[in-house]
Design an enzyme around this catalytic site. Sequence first.
Site, short mmCIF file in Angstrom:
data_model
loop_
_atom_site.label_atom_id
_atom_site.label_comp_id
_atom_site.label_asym_id
_atom_site.label_seq_id
_atom_site.Cartn_x
_atom_site.Cartn_y
_atom_site.Cartn_z
N PRO A 259 -3.55 3.63 -3.34
CA PRO A 259 -2.66 3.98 -1.94
C PRO A 259 -2.70 5.36 -1.83
CG PRO A 259 -1.33 2.44 -3.27
CD PRO A 259 -2.42 3.04 -4.33
N GLU A 260 -3.12 6.07 -1.00
CA GLU A 260 -2.46 7.42 -0.46
C GLU A 260 -1.83 7.03 0.87
OE1 GLU A 260 -4.35 10.90 -1.10
OE2 GLU A 260 -5.98 10.11 -1.87
#
Length: 275
Positions: free
Chosen positions: A2-3
């Site tokens: 996840p960014e």
Amino acid sequence: MPELPEVETTRLSLESLIGKTVSQVDVSQPKLRWPIPDDIDRLVGCRLEKTARRAKYLILTFSQSGAVSRKLIVHLGMSGSLQQRDLHTTPLKHDHAVVYFDATNIRLCYHDPRRFGAILWYDEYADKLLNHLGPEPLSEHFTAEYLQQYCAKTTRAIKAVIMDQACVVGVGNIYATESLYFSNLHPLMPANQLTLPQAQTLVTHIQSILANAIRLGGSTLRDYTHSDGKTGYFQQTLAVYGRHGQPCHQCNTPIENIKITGRASAYCPQCQKSL
DNA sequence: CCACGCTCCTGCGCGC
DNA sequence: TGCGCGCAGGAGCGTG
């Protein structure tokens, strides 16, 4: 992996649980980046009041009888996700913590194969994890003037600087790589050489790429069928990240790949000549 | 103070 | 087909 857009999408998905009361918390693997607190079951009886995000940290506020508030910091690390799953489905491998809510059919599963993430009490870790953070990339505080002034004080590679959470938060390797490409900036360019116009271009591209990814993340959420966390930026076309050896979309020059502070950094040697 | 490299961990892709 | 190796990555932390 996840960014920021994935974290924001996760935060939005958790809003459906606001007002629900925790009935049970099961931890099967407490060893994450830091251990899950052994008194995490103090969440039982607490109601989810609010979801917030700072950088890639989720901040979940719970309350008990409207009085004492307990706040949780959740970080998804590299491979983490918070998945709402039906009570009848079998738990998955790497579901390290599961939260049940009263009067729902849902369990909230913290799933994290690589265990780089964290679940922590806000009061114990906020100072350490949140105090030094720079501005949010999509906020009014992240301006060309700010970025140029920040960059002016260091000779580090520009890519290392925009990935530094003290400069600006939420810009991971993929978005840093893409932003520099669209800004025609060489990733190794010494940060103190960044001009104001270049800073403006970079800020604009960081913001548009992140905003677009958040929009795409939202669309994948609506037909939420993924169970592997591979949503978000995997759906969008990446211009350079992971494309080393393949032709640049603008000039057909083969994309090159170098390492900057240990991270793979793809760039077009023809289009990104600011070095 | 600053910059870099190490570290945690598992899954995946590649070469043989 | 199967095995084993190396790499990937966020970000705090130790080291020079």
